[in-house]
Motif scaffolding. Structure first.
Motif, PDB file in Angstrom:
ATOM      1  N   ASP A 180       0.196   6.231   3.018  1.00 29.54           N
ATOM      2  CA  ASP A 180      -0.980   6.553   3.834  1.00 29.54           C
ATOM      3  C   ASP A 180      -1.979   5.397   3.912  1.00 29.54           C
ATOM      4  O   ASP A 180      -3.009   5.505   4.562  1.00 29.54           O
ATOM      5  N   GLY A 181      -1.677   4.292   3.246  1.00 31.75           N
ATOM      6  CA  GLY A 181      -2.506   3.095   3.318  1.00 31.75           C
ATOM      7  C   GLY A 181      -3.789   3.137   2.514  1.00 31.75           C
ATOM      8  O   GLY A 181      -4.647   2.285   2.677  1.00 31.75           O
ATOM      9  N   THR A 182      -3.929   4.121   1.624  1.00 32.92           N
ATOM     10  CA  THR A 182      -5.191   4.275   0.899  1.00 32.92           C
ATOM     11  C   THR A 182      -5.163   3.751  -0.530  1.00 32.92           C
ATOM     12  O   THR A 182      -6.217   3.571  -1.125  1.00 32.92           O
ATOM     13  N   GLN A 183      -3.991   3.524  -1.079  1.00 34.73           N
ATOM     14  CA  GLN A 183      -3.866   3.120  -2.481  1.00 34.73           C
ATOM     15  C   GLN A 183      -2.980   1.893  -2.604  1.00 34.73           C
ATOM     16  O   GLN A 183      -2.014   1.740  -1.851  1.00 34.73           O
ATOM     17  N   LEU A 215       0.826  -1.204   0.000  1.00 32.77           N
ATOM     18  CA  LEU A 215       0.000   0.000   0.000  1.00 32.77           C
ATOM     19  C   LEU A 215       0.860   1.255   0.000  1.00 32.77           C
ATOM     20  O   LEU A 215       2.028   1.221   0.394  1.00 32.77           O
ATOM     21  N   SER A 216       0.255   2.357  -0.416  1.00 39.13           N
ATOM     22  CA  SER A 216       0.915   3.656  -0.355  1.00 39.13           C
ATOM     23  C   SER A 216       1.206   3.989   1.108  1.00 39.13           C
ATOM     24  O   SER A 216       0.665   3.366   2.022  1.00 39.13           O
TER      25      SER A 216
END
Length: 107
Positions: free
Chosen positions: A45-48, A42-43
């Motif tokens: 920030d954990g969103t992508q 994941l990115s």
């Protein structure tokens, strides 16, 4: 011997994977007998989705290259970088049920 395959998406690769995600999961089910573990990256920030890692317990790097050559995301050119490193397995893999649950989420 185990090998870690580390793949990072090219720009737009994460979105482009969605239509072929079902094929990717089926492919991973085929390779499950030699899979130590696999995971999405994941990115920060954990969103992508940013890529994937897969560890395979195979006889040679030639087998790893065969995996990469036929893996649907790799074949579709979704990755900017793919690196392979030898690995020492320290924990067990998840079961088939994890991938089957993910497969149910595909449209």
């Amino acid at each position: 011997m185990s090998f870690l395959i580390h793949c990072l998406y090219r720009p737009g690769g994460a979105a482009d994977r969605l239509p072929i995600r079902r094929a990717h999961i089926h492919y991973m089910l085929d390779w499950l007998p030699v899979t130590v573990f696999g995971s999405a990256i994941l990115s920060a920030d954990g969103t992508q989705a940013a890529g994937m890692v897969v560890a395979l317990d195979v006889d040679s790097e030639t087998e790893v290259r065969r995996f990469i050559a036929s893996e649907p995301y790799c074949s579709a050119g979704l990755f900017d970088t793919i690196t392979v490193n030898p690995l020492v397995q320290m924990t067990p893999p998840y079961t088939r049920a994890v991938l089957e649950r993910e497969l149910e989420k595909c449209q």
